[in-house]
Structures are given as C-alpha cells and as structure tokens.
Design an enzyme around this catalytic site. Structure first.
Site, PDB file in Angstrom:
ATOM      1  N   ARG A  73      77.818  85.811  56.955  1.00  0.00           N
ATOM      2  CA  ARG A  73      77.486  84.467  57.464  1.00  0.00           C
ATOM      3  C   ARG A  73      78.655  83.882  58.257  1.00  0.00           C
ATOM      4  O   ARG A  73      78.461  83.197  59.255  1.00  0.00           O
ATOM      5  CB  ARG A  73      77.097  83.556  56.297  1.00  0.00           C
ATOM      6  CG  ARG A  73      75.728  83.934  55.730  1.00  0.00           C
ATOM      7  CD  ARG A  73      75.317  83.025  54.608  1.00  0.00           C
ATOM      8  NE  ARG A  73      75.290  81.625  54.987  1.00  0.00           N
ATOM      9  CZ  ARG A  73      75.315  80.616  54.119  1.00  0.00           C
ATOM     10  NH1 ARG A  73      75.378  80.852  52.825  1.00  0.00           N
ATOM     11  NH2 ARG A  73      75.277  79.371  54.532  1.00  0.00           N
ATOM     12  N   ASP A 107      78.706  75.613  58.394  1.00  0.00           N
ATOM     13  CA  ASP A 107      78.944  76.448  59.581  1.00  0.00           C
ATOM     14  C   ASP A 107      79.992  75.894  60.550  1.00  0.00           C
ATOM     15  O   ASP A 107      80.380  76.584  61.499  1.00  0.00           O
ATOM     16  CB  ASP A 107      77.620  76.705  60.335  1.00  0.00           C
ATOM     17  CG  ASP A 107      76.897  75.414  60.754  1.00  0.00           C
ATOM     18  OD1 ASP A 107      77.562  74.376  60.962  1.00  0.00           O
ATOM     19  OD2 ASP A 107      75.660  75.464  60.892  1.00  0.00           O
ATOM     20  N   HIS A 122      78.808  70.457  51.176  1.00  0.00           N
ATOM     21  CA  HIS A 122      78.700  71.769  50.534  1.00  0.00           C
ATOM     22  C   HIS A 122      79.851  72.700  50.911  1.00  0.00           C
ATOM     23  O   HIS A 122      79.719  73.914  50.808  1.00  0.00           O
ATOM     24  CB  HIS A 122      77.352  72.419  50.882  1.00  0.00           C
ATOM     25  CG  HIS A 122      76.176  71.707  50.272  1.00  0.00           C
ATOM     26  ND1 HIS A 122      74.867  71.992  50.591  1.00  0.00           N
ATOM     27  CD2 HIS A 122      76.119  70.708  49.352  1.00  0.00           C
ATOM     28  CE1 HIS A 122      74.058  71.196  49.899  1.00  0.00           C
ATOM     29  NE2 HIS A 122      74.797  70.409  49.149  1.00  0.00           N
ATOM     30  N   CYS A 130      91.098  80.379  45.934  1.00  0.00           N
ATOM     31  CA  CYS A 130      91.363  81.253  44.795  1.00  0.00           C
ATOM     32  C   CYS A 130      90.325  80.913  43.729  1.00  0.00           C
ATOM     33  O   CYS A 130      90.153  79.743  43.383  1.00  0.00           O
ATOM     34  CB  CYS A 130      92.776  81.004  44.266  1.00  0.00           C
ATOM     35  SG  CYS A 130      93.048  81.793  42.670  1.00  0.00           S
ATOM     36  N   CYS A 150      93.773  87.017  45.487  1.00  0.00           N
ATOM     37  CA  CYS A 150      94.713  85.931  45.752  1.00  0.00           C
ATOM     38  C   CYS A 150      96.135  86.499  45.806  1.00  0.00           C
ATOM     39  O   CYS A 150      96.559  87.196  44.873  1.00  0.00           O
ATOM     40  CB  CYS A 150      94.605  84.888  44.638  1.00  0.00           C
ATOM     41  SG  CYS A 150      95.824  83.577  44.783  1.00  0.00           S
ATOM     42  N   GLY A 190      66.944  67.870  60.215  1.00  0.00           N
ATOM     43  CA  GLY A 190      66.944  69.306  59.931  1.00  0.00           C
ATOM     44  C   GLY A 190      67.231  69.667  58.492  1.00  0.00           C
ATOM     45  O   GLY A 190      67.823  70.703  58.229  1.00  0.00           O
ATOM     46  N   THR A 191      66.793  68.806  57.574  1.00  0.00           N
ATOM     47  CA  THR A 191      66.948  69.171  56.158  1.00  0.00           C
ATOM     48  C   THR A 191      65.601  69.058  55.451  1.00  0.00           C
ATOM     49  O   THR A 191      64.815  68.157  55.758  1.00  0.00           O
ATOM     50  CB  THR A 191      68.020  68.318  55.449  1.00  0.00           C
ATOM     51  OG1 THR A 191      67.984  68.603  54.045  1.00  0.00           O
ATOM     52  CG2 THR A 191      67.853  66.829  55.667  1.00  0.00           C
ATOM     53  N   SER A 192      65.386  69.979  54.497  1.00  0.00           N
ATOM     54  CA  SER A 192      64.120  69.974  53.756  1.00  0.00           C
ATOM     55  C   SER A 192      64.075  68.841  52.729  1.00  0.00           C
ATOM     56  O   SER A 192      63.053  68.627  52.084  1.00  0.00           O
ATOM     57  CB  SER A 192      63.923  71.319  53.052  1.00  0.00           C
ATOM     58  OG  SER A 192      65.041  71.601  52.234  1.00  0.00           O
TER      59      SER A 192
END
Ligand code: OAD
Length: 248
Positions: A73, A107, A122, A130, A150, A190-192
């Site tokens: 991703r 993103d 988020h 770490c 780490c 653009g969010t559910s």
C-alpha cells in the site's frame, strides 16, 4: 453532473463559512487509483480479510505478512498523484485558512496536494513505529523478507497506522473534535460513515445546528441526516463546488 446540481443555499453557506471542516475517507482518493475498503468489487476488504491484515493480533501472528501488505500500500500510494478533489480543498483552504481537513486516510495525498494542518485520525503509511516502544523510527532498512527490526531494541517495526481494536491518536481526536466544535459547515467526503469514532463527527455538528454536506456516489447512514447529500464523485463535485464559490 450539471452545475445546477449543487443547491444554491449550499453555495451560499459554503461561501460565507470561515470555519469549515472536511472529513474525508477512502473515496476521495479513489480517482487517484487508491482502492477504497468497502466498495463491493474493488474495495480492499472485498479481497482481503481485515482480521488477517489490520489488527494487532494479525501482526503478532504474522508480522511479515502484515508488513508486506502495508509495504504494497505504501508503494502504491507513492506511485499515485493527488486528484482534483484534493487540489480543490487546497484551493479552498488558501482562500479560507480556517478550513480544516480531518482524514481517515493514511495515504498522505491531502498533504501532497498542499493542504496544511491535516488531522490524520488513522495515522499515516509514511510513518514507521517500533512495535514495542511506539516511538517513531526514521532509519530502517527494508528486509528482503519479513518485517524489519527496530535499530534500538530489536522489536519488529510496524506501520504508523491505526488497526482495528486500537485507539486513535489522542491528539488527532482532540483536534478533530475541536475543529468540529467550532465549525460553521462540515463536509463528509468519500466515506462510508461506518467506522467510529470518525463516523460520529458529522452528527456532532448536526446536533449544534451546523449544516453538513455529504459528497458520495452511494448512499450511507449519514445521507438521510445530512443537510445536503450530493451523489457524485469527489473529484467532480468538489472542484465544481469550490470553483462556484466567490471566495473573496
Ligand atoms: P470505505 O471503503 O468504507 O468507504 C469509501 C466510500 O467512498 C464509500 O461510501 C464509497 O461509496 C465512496 N466512494 C467511492 N468512490 C468515490 C469517489 N470517487 N468519490 C467520492 N466517494 C467515493 O472507506 P472509509 O469510509 O474511508 O480503517 O473507511 C473508514 C476506515 O475503514 C478506513 O480508514 C480503514 C477502513 O477499514 C482502518 O484501516 C482502521
């Protein structure tokens, strides 16, 4: 979508508002080529099981698998570009510095489009933590296989995102609540509107009598509550909305 589809009272409210909150979700990046989560055919959760990839338990079970998925991703989002919706929000913020983008996306496309002060509920794919100490780690090497370690304590490194079952970063939640608490207009783009606590933010505004605009090609649980629910793609509707505002 014909221009007339943006209602005149919404244009008036948007032109007048100085403090605007725009809550965004995966749909705003769809036209950049980043898959959403819950769209039936193309969403990530139609192809992958979140319990196997986006939980602390999944990471404990198989850190290499989870790391590889987030690496995919991360590389995918690095290859794509912000779209007309991200850029429209930046233009709007330059004329109205009180506009705050609160995003569930990891993103980084809002920032790459030039939007300032983005509140990331988020986390972000661009940060690495770490897993033991939760500190941010800047220097690490991508292993051929498995998750990296780490350099300080040897624990596995993990992506700096929020997984199911984890708390959201306190500072981001506080900033989002504060912004919504003083907003004159809230947009949900653009969010559910299914994942809490982000999904409850527009409701906070509605309770204060603040208008809420939804922009989404599909109906969501927010649609019946929203002051205006505009069915359309963010990259089409947002530029049209922003360009129609006479932002002095
Ligand atoms: P979802 O995948 O749940 O919802 C994406 C929404 O975008 C849907 O309502 C689509 O109808 C809409 N959409 C699709 N294309 C669009 C377009 N071109 N323009 C505008 N809207 C479009 O994504 P989120 O609501 O962001 O969390 O999901 C919230 C959280 O659930 C994510 O942050 C992620 C996920 O599981 C974690 O990983 C913790």
């Amino acid at each position: 979508m014909p221009e007339g589809k943006i209602p005149a009272p919404l244009l008036d409210a948007a032109a007048e508002a100085r403090r605007v909150v725009v809550l965004t979700g995966a749909g705003i990046s769809a036209e950049s080529g980043v898959p959403t989560f819950r769209d039936a055919q193309t969403g990530l959760w139609a192809r992958y099981d979140p319990q196997q990839l986006a939980t602390p338990e999944a990471f404990e079970r198989d850190p290499g698998l989870v790391w590889a998925w987030y690496r995919w991703r991360r590389e995918l989002t690095a290859r794509v570009e912000p779209n007309a919706a991200h850029h429209a929000l930046t233009r709007w913020q330059r004329r109205r510095p009180g506009l705050c983008v609160v995003t569930q996306n990891v993103d980084g496309l809002h920032q790459r489009a030039g939007t300032e002060g983005v509140v990331e509920l988020h986390g972000s794919l661009s940060r690495t933590l770490c897993s033991a100490e939760r500190c941010m780690v800047e220097d690490w090497a991508e292993p051929d296989d498995g998750a990296p370690r780490c350099p300080c304590c040897g624990a596995y490194l993990r992506p700096g995102v929020v997984w199911f079952g984890e708390s959201l970063p306190e500072q981001a939640v506080a900033a989002a609540l504060q912004a919504v608490g003083s907003a004159e207009l809230v947009l949900s783009v653009g969010t559910s509107s299914l994942v809490q606590p982000a999904a409850s933010l527009p409701g906070e505004a509605l309770r204060r009598g603040v208008p809420v605009v939804e922009i989404n090609p599909a109906e969501t649980p927010l649609s019946p509550e929203a002051s205006w629910s505009i069915r359309g793609a963010a990259a089409e509707v947002l530029p049209m909305l922003v360009d129609s505002l006479n932002l002095g």
